[in-house]
Design a protein around this motif. Structure first.
Motif, short mmCIF file in Angstrom:
data_model
loop_
_atom_site.label_atom_id
_atom_site.label_comp_id
_atom_site.label_asym_id
_atom_site.label_seq_id
_atom_site.Cartn_x
_atom_site.Cartn_y
_atom_site.Cartn_z
N TYR A 52 18.85 21.87 76.50
CA TYR A 52 19.86 22.94 76.44
C TYR A 52 21.18 22.50 77.06
CZ TYR A 52 21.99 27.56 77.06
OH TYR A 52 22.84 28.63 77.02
N PHE A 53 21.12 21.71 78.15
CA PHE A 53 22.36 21.37 78.89
C PHE A 53 22.95 20.02 78.49
CE2 PHE A 53 19.88 24.19 81.67
CZ PHE A 53 20.78 25.25 81.72
N GLN A 54 22.41 19.42 77.46
CA GLN A 54 22.94 18.11 77.06
C GLN A 54 24.02 18.24 75.99
OE1 GLN A 54 19.06 16.07 76.22
NE2 GLN A 54 19.79 14.67 77.80
N GLY A 55 24.89 17.27 75.96
CA GLY A 55 25.90 17.19 74.91
C GLY A 55 25.37 16.29 73.81
N ALA A 56 25.32 16.81 72.57
CA ALA A 56 24.75 16.01 71.48
C ALA A 56 25.48 14.68 71.33
CB ALA A 56 24.81 16.80 70.17
N ARG A 57 26.80 14.73 71.38
CA ARG A 57 27.57 13.50 71.16
C ARG A 57 27.49 12.54 72.35
NH1 ARG A 57 30.48 17.52 68.52
NH2 ARG A 57 30.65 17.15 66.28
N GLN A 58 27.14 13.06 73.52
CA GLN A 58 26.96 12.18 74.69
C GLN A 58 25.62 11.47 74.64
OE1 GLN A 58 27.29 14.95 77.96
NE2 GLN A 58 29.40 14.36 78.37
N VAL A 73 18.42 18.72 66.80
CA VAL A 73 18.25 20.13 67.16
C VAL A 73 18.39 20.29 68.67
CG1 VAL A 73 15.71 20.03 67.39
CG2 VAL A 73 16.82 22.19 66.76
N ARG A 74 19.03 21.38 69.06
CA ARG A 74 19.11 21.71 70.49
C ARG A 74 17.95 22.65 70.83
NH1 ARG A 74 22.93 21.46 74.22
NH2 ARG A 74 24.49 20.89 72.66
N ARG A 75 17.27 22.36 71.93
CA ARG A 75 16.17 23.23 72.36
C ARG A 75 16.71 24.41 73.18
NH1 ARG A 75 14.35 18.16 74.21
NH2 ARG A 75 14.63 18.94 76.33
N ILE A 76 15.86 25.42 73.36
CA ILE A 76 16.22 26.49 74.30
C ILE A 76 15.76 26.12 75.70
CG2 ILE A 76 16.28 28.34 72.59
CD1 ILE A 76 13.50 29.22 73.55
N THR A 77 15.11 25.00 75.85
CA THR A 77 14.66 24.51 77.16
C THR A 77 15.57 23.38 77.63
OG1 THR A 77 13.15 23.02 75.98
CG2 THR A 77 12.23 25.08 76.82
N GLY A 78 15.61 23.20 78.94
CA GLY A 78 16.36 22.07 79.49
C GLY A 78 15.62 20.76 79.25
N GLY A 79 15.94 19.76 80.08
CA GLY A 79 15.29 18.46 79.92
C GLY A 79 16.12 17.52 79.07
N GLY A 80 15.50 16.41 78.68
CA GLY A 80 16.24 15.33 78.04
C GLY A 80 16.03 15.25 76.54
N ALA A 81 16.75 14.29 75.95
CA ALA A 81 16.65 14.06 74.51
C ALA A 81 15.31 13.40 74.19
CB ALA A 81 17.79 13.17 74.05
N VAL A 82 14.70 13.85 73.08
CA VAL A 82 13.40 13.32 72.68
C VAL A 82 13.46 12.93 71.21
CG1 VAL A 82 10.93 13.81 72.45
CG2 VAL A 82 12.24 14.91 74.28
N ILE B 36 29.30 20.55 83.20
CA ILE B 36 28.12 19.87 83.73
C ILE B 36 27.08 19.72 82.62
CG2 ILE B 36 26.31 19.94 85.50
CD1 ILE B 36 28.20 22.04 86.97
N HIS B 37 26.82 18.49 82.23
CA HIS B 37 25.79 18.21 81.23
C HIS B 37 24.68 17.41 81.89
CE1 HIS B 37 28.66 18.48 77.49
NE2 HIS B 37 28.52 19.62 78.13
N GLY B 38 23.51 17.45 81.29
CA GLY B 38 22.44 16.61 81.81
C GLY B 38 21.07 17.09 81.40
#
Lengths: 254, 97
Positions: A52-58, A73-82, B36-38
């Motif tokens: 949820y908190f990641q930038g797709a282009r990053q 796809v962006r999840r509704i959960t946090g965590g990392g890219a999979v 803030i991203h991460g």
């Protein structure tokens, strides 16, 4: 007394439907229309989900994903890219008031992941939960998990890697700059593992699904009622997939 | 100064920050705004969006405390991110600039 859990084995679907169905299940469990639910599924076509908190282009080489037919796809959960390729994915939805629920995020990761750890053990693998949200085998990540709490329910979903093509994975994922030195890339790749690597043989989707179902049942004392998703859930999942999860505004929200 | 920086301070997930830092006044630099991203966790997620957009014009020396106080007001559960961690990444980038 065992906990009554609805079991859904929904097979393979695209990223947008998959994320839509997890959210639709969350809604129906929240309304009390369905039992707490454990779902197993796979991904076709291949996809990358971002937290949820990641930038797709990053996080991703968006052009490479597009040219290789890999959905984002962006999840509704946090965590990392999979990178969802050869894997079994699960989701579990339980009300926050359910005896299986734990108040703290870390505690509930460990508790729910104990079902996976038992599933790995059934497959012949000794793994450990590694806080915050991973399961490791010999120090290498073999399962990643992500959790949210909405509508008074906990939704946790996660992956069990069956096989992994690290070169393809890292041609799609952008490695952070401080890890860009060659040695560090090798290090990152070496920290990823799969069931096939760990067991030294090909491990299939169904074999893994059966083991994980047993693992959850034994570790968390679950009594399963195998069902199909309800028509209303499928309809809602399709709508969420079309209107939310595949929309540019959601995928590139951050 | 416009900063793009990232880091993985102890106890944190990888944090990717974009911030506007103002050094024009004596004393502590001021964080004018920050994104803030991460791969951290913050529940409810939408409340973190609210927290993030409220983090404007805060002296860097007060930033960690303000972040934690606002997270508490919004009843956020955080894992893999903290105010101190964000400040550590910002300071490291400012020092290197």
């Amino acid at each position: 007394m065992p906990h009554k859990i609805r079991l859904l084995e929904t097979g393979f679907a695209d990223a947008y439907f998959n994320m839509g169905l997890d959210e639709a299940i969350l809604e129906s469990v929240s309304r009390g229309d369905a039992l707490p639910t454990l779902r197993f599924y796979g991904w076709n076509p291949k996809a990358i989900s971002i937290g949820y908190f990641q930038g797709a282009r990053q996080e991703l080489d968006v052009k490479a994903c597009s040219s290789k037919g890999v959905d984002i796809v962006r999840r509704i959960t946090g965590g990392g890219a999979v990178f969802h390729d050869s894997e079994l994915t699960y989701s579990i939805v339980i009300p926050e008031t359910h005896p299986l629920a734990r108040a703290s995020i870390i505690d509930s990761y460990g508790w729910i992941c104990s079902g996976l750890v038992r599933g790995f053990e059934i497959l012949g693998l000794k793994t450990q939960f590694s806080p915050i949200n991973d399961i490791v085998w010999e120090g290498k990540k073999i399962s990643g998990n992500a959790q949210t709490r909405r509508l008074s329910c906990i939704l946790q979903h996660g992956t069990v890697l069956l096989d992994v093509d690290v070169d393809e994975m890292f041609s799609l994922l952008l490695v952070p700059k401080e890890k860009a030195a060659g040695k560090m890339i090798a290090d990152v790749k070496e920290r990823v593992c799969s069931l096939s690597i760990a067991l030294g043989r090909k491990v299939g989707f169904k074999e893994t699904q059966d083991a994980m179902r047993q693992g959850f049942g034994q570790a968390l004392d679950m009594d399963f009622s195998k069902e199909e998703p309800r028509a209303g859930e499928v309809e809602r999942a399709c709508r969420l997939g079309t209107e939310k999860f595949s929309s540019e505004s959601w995928i590139y929200k951050r | 100064m416009h900063l793009f920086c990232q880091g993985k301070p102890p106890g944190s997930k990888l944090l990717r920050l974009e911030a506007e830092i103002d050094f024009s006044k004596p004393g502590s630099p001021v964080v004018r705004e920050i994104t803030i991203h991460g791969d951290f966790f913050a529940i409810p997620e939408e409340a973190f969006d609210t927290l993030e957009s409220s983090l404007k014009n805060i002296p860097l020396e007060d930033f960690a405390q303000v972040f934690e106080a606002r997270a508490k007001e919004l009843r956020l559960q955080l894992a893999g991110i903290s105010g101190e961690g964000i400040v550590a990444v910002l300071r490291s980038s400012i020092d290197a600039a």
